[in-house]
Design a protein around this motif. Sequence first.
Motif, PDB file in Angstrom:
ATOM      1  N   ALA A   1       0.826  -1.267  -0.224  1.00 36.97           N
ATOM      2  CA  ALA A   1       0.051   0.242   0.120  1.00 36.97           C
ATOM      3  C   ALA A   1       0.899   1.018  -0.139  1.00 36.97           C
ATOM      4  CB  ALA A   1      -0.947   0.108   1.162  1.00 36.97           C
ATOM      5  N   CYS A   2       0.416   2.169  -0.882  1.00 35.72           N
ATOM      6  CA  CYS A   2       1.107   3.548  -0.707  1.00 35.72           C
ATOM      7  C   CYS A   2      -0.055   4.628  -0.748  1.00 35.72           C
ATOM      8  CB  CYS A   2       2.175   3.658  -1.529  1.00 35.72           C
ATOM      9  SG  CYS A   2       1.773   3.656  -3.356  1.00 35.72           S
ATOM     10  N   TYR A   3       0.345   5.855  -0.713  1.00 37.29           N
ATOM     11  CA  TYR A   3      -0.767   6.795  -1.044  1.00 37.29           C
ATOM     12  C   TYR A   3      -1.149   6.711  -2.300  1.00 37.29           C
ATOM     13  CZ  TYR A   3      -2.809  11.373  -1.995  1.00 37.29           C
ATOM     14  OH  TYR A   3      -3.586  12.376  -2.345  1.00 37.29           O
ATOM     15  N   GLY A   4      -2.506   6.228  -2.688  1.00 35.97           N
ATOM     16  CA  GLY A   4      -3.104   6.357  -3.868  1.00 35.97           C
ATOM     17  C   GLY A   4      -3.458   5.144  -4.321  1.00 35.97           C
ATOM     18  N   GLY A   5      -3.301   3.856  -3.440  1.00 35.62           N
ATOM     19  CA  GLY A   5      -3.743   2.587  -3.777  1.00 35.62           C
ATOM     20  C   GLY A   5      -2.983   1.542  -3.102  1.00 35.62           C
ATOM     21  N   VAL A   6      -3.507   0.313  -3.570  1.00 36.02           N
ATOM     22  CA  VAL A   6      -2.974  -0.877  -3.394  1.00 36.02           C
ATOM     23  C   VAL A   6      -2.350  -2.037  -4.357  1.00 36.02           C
ATOM     24  CG1 VAL A   6      -3.523  -3.098  -2.218  1.00 36.02           C
ATOM     25  CG2 VAL A   6      -4.200  -1.059  -1.185  1.00 36.02           C
ATOM     26  N   ARG A   7      -1.475  -2.343  -4.340  1.00 38.08           N
ATOM     27  CA  ARG A   7      -0.992  -3.361  -5.290  1.00 38.08           C
ATOM     28  C   ARG A   7      -0.760  -4.664  -4.900  1.00 38.08           C
ATOM     29  NH1 ARG A   7       1.390   1.251  -6.589  1.00 38.08           N
ATOM     30  NH2 ARG A   7       1.799   1.804  -8.659  1.00 38.08           N
ATOM     31  N   LEU A   8      -1.334  -5.620  -5.894  1.00 42.85           N
ATOM     32  CA  LEU A   8      -1.378  -7.173  -5.595  1.00 42.85           C
ATOM     33  C   LEU A   8      -0.390  -7.698  -6.543  1.00 42.85           C
ATOM     34  CD1 LEU A   8      -4.538  -6.190  -5.188  1.00 42.85           C
ATOM     35  CD2 LEU A   8      -4.411  -8.591  -4.006  1.00 42.85           C
ATOM     36  N   LEU A   9       0.762  -8.211  -6.101  1.00 38.44           N
ATOM     37  CA  LEU A   9       1.703  -8.902  -7.150  1.00 38.44           C
ATOM     38  C   LEU A   9       2.121 -10.155  -6.693  1.00 38.44           C
ATOM     39  CD1 LEU A   9       5.262  -8.079  -6.389  1.00 38.44           C
ATOM     40  CD2 LEU A   9       3.889  -6.147  -6.205  1.00 38.44           C
ATOM     41  N   GLU A  10       2.656 -11.056  -7.828  1.00 39.10           N
ATOM     42  CA  GLU A  10       2.779 -12.337  -7.350  1.00 39.10           C
ATOM     43  C   GLU A  10       4.267 -12.470  -7.739  1.00 39.10           C
ATOM     44  OE1 GLU A  10       0.226 -15.620  -8.749  1.00 39.10           O
ATOM     45  OE2 GLU A  10      -1.489 -14.104  -9.314  1.00 39.10           O
ATOM     46  N   PRO A  11       5.219 -12.454  -6.724  1.00 39.94           N
ATOM     47  CA  PRO A  11       6.679 -12.240  -7.032  1.00 39.94           C
ATOM     48  C   PRO A  11       7.197 -13.291  -7.963  1.00 39.94           C
ATOM     49  CG  PRO A  11       6.116 -11.913  -4.894  1.00 39.94           C
ATOM     50  CD  PRO A  11       4.881 -12.387  -5.384  1.00 39.94           C
ATOM     51  N   ASP A  12       6.615 -14.661  -7.697  1.00 42.57           N
ATOM     52  CA  ASP A  12       7.181 -15.610  -8.725  1.00 42.57           C
ATOM     53  C   ASP A  12       6.511 -15.782  -9.932  1.00 42.57           C
ATOM     54  OD1 ASP A  12       5.018 -16.487  -7.344  1.00 42.57           O
ATOM     55  OD2 ASP A  12       6.022 -18.277  -6.165  1.00 42.57           O
ATOM     56  N   ARG A  13       5.569 -15.063 -10.386  1.00 43.43           N
ATOM     57  CA  ARG A  13       4.935 -15.200 -11.811  1.00 43.43           C
ATOM     58  C   ARG A  13       5.140 -13.951 -12.393  1.00 43.43           C
ATOM     59  NH1 ARG A  13      -0.879 -17.159 -11.216  1.00 43.43           N
ATOM     60  NH2 ARG A  13      -0.732 -16.432 -13.379  1.00 43.43           N
ATOM     61  N   PRO A  14       5.330 -14.082 -13.881  1.00 49.79           N
ATOM     62  CA  PRO A  14       5.595 -12.800 -14.580  1.00 49.79           C
ATOM     63  C   PRO A  14       4.172 -12.068 -14.903  1.00 49.79           C
ATOM     64  CG  PRO A  14       6.016 -14.639 -15.874  1.00 49.79           C
ATOM     65  CD  PRO A  14       5.611 -15.019 -14.675  1.00 49.79           C
ATOM     66  N   VAL A  15       3.440 -11.800 -14.068  1.00 52.56           N
ATOM     67  CA  VAL A  15       2.100 -11.302 -14.397  1.00 52.56           C
ATOM     68  C   VAL A  15       2.022  -9.777 -13.766  1.00 52.56           C
ATOM     69  CG1 VAL A  15       0.700 -13.238 -14.589  1.00 52.56           C
ATOM     70  CG2 VAL A  15       1.112 -12.072 -12.327  1.00 52.56           C
ATOM     71  N   ALA A  16       1.384  -8.883 -14.564  1.00 52.24           N
ATOM     72  CA  ALA A  16       1.356  -7.615 -14.110  1.00 52.24           C
ATOM     73  C   ALA A  16       0.621  -7.335 -12.812  1.00 52.24           C
ATOM     74  CB  ALA A  16       0.815  -6.762 -15.237  1.00 52.24           C
ATOM     75  N   PRO A  17       1.280  -6.409 -12.081  1.00 53.53           N
ATOM     76  CA  PRO A  17       0.684  -6.232 -10.652  1.00 53.53           C
ATOM     77  C   PRO A  17      -0.883  -5.703 -10.922  1.00 53.53           C
ATOM     78  CG  PRO A  17       2.738  -5.064 -10.664  1.00 53.53           C
ATOM     79  CD  PRO A  17       2.442  -5.748 -12.330  1.00 53.53           C
ATOM     80  N   ARG A  18      -1.775  -6.093 -10.101  1.00 53.14           N
ATOM     81  CA  ARG A  18      -3.024  -5.667 -10.085  1.00 53.14           C
ATOM     82  C   ARG A  18      -3.288  -4.375  -8.976  1.00 53.14           C
ATOM     83  NH1 ARG A  18      -7.948  -8.796  -7.400  1.00 53.14           N
ATOM     84  NH2 ARG A  18      -9.677  -7.203  -7.837  1.00 53.14           N
ATOM     85  N   PHE A  19      -3.981  -3.219  -9.449  1.00 55.51           N
ATOM     86  CA  PHE A  19      -3.806  -2.209  -8.658  1.00 55.51           C
ATOM     87  C   PHE A  19      -5.317  -1.827  -8.424  1.00 55.51           C
ATOM     88  CE2 PHE A  19      -3.604   2.677  -8.681  1.00 55.51           C
ATOM     89  CZ  PHE A  19      -2.668   2.780  -7.255  1.00 55.51           C
TER      90      PHE A  19
END
Lengths: 332, 322
Positions: free
Chosen positions: A153-171
């Motif tokens: 989390a940071c100012y502006g929103g939340v990111r979900l990412l899968e470190p071991d998969r090459p998919v773009a983070p969801r925001f």
Amino acid sequence: MPGRFVRVWSRQLADHAADLHFVSSGRVLAAATLAGTVTVLDASTGELLAEPTGHPGGALSLAWSPDGFLLATGGQDGRVRVCRPGGEPVFETPSGRDWIEHMAFSPDGLQLAVGAGRTARVYDRSGQLLADQGGHGSTISALCWMGRRLVTACYGGVRLLEPDRPVAPRFLEYSGSILALVPSPDGKWLASGNQDGSLHIWQVESGAECAMSGYPMKVKALAFSDDGSTLVAAGGSEVTLWDFSGVGPVGRKPKVLEGHAGAVTAVGWAGHRVLSVSEDGTLRSWPASSDRGEVVWEGQLPLDRLAVAPGGVAAAFADRSGNMSLVSLDER
Amino acid sequence: MSATTPDRVPVTILTGFLGSGKTTLLNRILSENHGKRIAVIENEFGEVGIDNDLVVSADEEIFEMNNGCICCTVRGDLIRILGTLMRRRDRFDHVLIETTGLADPAPVVQTFFVDDELKAQFELDAVVTVVDARHVALHLDQSSECQEQIAFADVILLNKADLVSAPELSALATRVSAMNRWARCHHTVRCELPLDDVLGIRAFDLGHAQEVDPSILSDTAHEHDTSVSSVGLDVPGDVHAGRLEKWIRKLLAERGADIFRMKGVLSVAGSDRQLVFQGVHMLFESSEGRPWGRAPRRSKIVLIGRGLDVAGIDKGFRRCLA
């Protein structure tokens, strides 16, 4: 539920405890202090077990691996250190300009996620960098894991990412300043506590969101119960309980627990009880079936850190000066 | 909240364009033998940091507060960093915040009004603005940031005063004081001045608000519509509390974005004590001041803003008279 919390020991840390956590067995706990020290203590006696190398300027965060074999710490020196519980070093990263304020091991214990300024870094257990996720618009203010997904989390929103998969983070966009972030145990919900005195809730899969505003102060203290049915949150002197069972909290009114005479600074769950510490210097325990909390501990200085042992059998907390105490459930 | 905590740590906000001498002043403060432990939060990489002082570099992170108030922005990085520093046992005696050259000082100031924790632990001491006397004329016309830095200031250093002629300096001083009449203005060379002129000003302390200067009274009606100016009003007699509150709320709701700072000492009908107040944009606080005793009762307010409607403000204020 029977039993009362009784004080077992107190000890003075080198300075204010910036972070405090039990290992999964509950037998050991570690504190990171603003004096820069890291202290590993025997939970049953308060005896000092180890003093791993700390962080000049101030130690700010720590995390235990779920198996209890690794202790990670970070601080104002911008460095991440990982050691054994006895203090033997495993790896360290170079020092840096950005404070290391947030870290968490993945549930499988294979990955350590660290927030360093606007970058989330993920290391394996030997210190190899697995992911280096920039692109945050401001300093990472909270992070947690939901299964294999890392949530930042940071100012502006939340990111979900899968470190071991090459998919773009969801925001998940949110126009506000997030101070704390907790996932529900079943991974269905994500809750943030915010600077503007509100909670923000996301239903993770659908992205549906709702806000609960109106807290008199910023919301930094929040925790889901182990069964995920209730979220406890505080932003002021009241403790609120939100019902997440079934369809979730939308349209429901929270249960409000009154008793603290000052802002609640941290909350946790000990089984079905809520524990809360406050600027009023007290630790209170709130049984599930009652609105009446009992004062477990009362001190002179504001309390602002709380860690509950797995299983809810003990809780450790510290006051502004770094005086730390442990209470344990006496079942007799 | 405990806004009256006695041992709040004073905070000085240091603004000024790149090259104005801001870092020179910072170094001067740090190297002077004052026995204070100072924490510096700087936003530009400088080479400061002496002995037991602490220097933290931070990126300015401007957060809009989600409460519908458009001009209520705060500095998230300050909340985060000072929130940690204030918990240390060896607390600092003074905090200096150096802003970037192009920074609007408002979010820094507002941070200390909005965040409950910082409000309880820290006390704004003053906004100090360093101005390059030789080059500022250019920026004064073109840069809203430069105008805001002067408008927000409690202390202004017209620095590099040796690089301009006496008439030029005097003209600049006149111009700056038309924009901001309450700031104490010093002419300096390499920022040389007694530190007492910069630290310990207590400009945001409502207990010191009695010092609102009536000489600020002036006719600024002829000034250009969008320029920054000060308005001072000084009226004998009492004001009506309800009408005054209504008027100030309306003024700030409509023009708060253009009103940088506001201070006042008021004589409220029915109260034997002064009412002192101050505001930053739409944020506003007031408290009871000292008893009037035998002093002649009168009400004074000072506003600094952009494109102020002097006649309208004067009329509105007079309608509040009891």
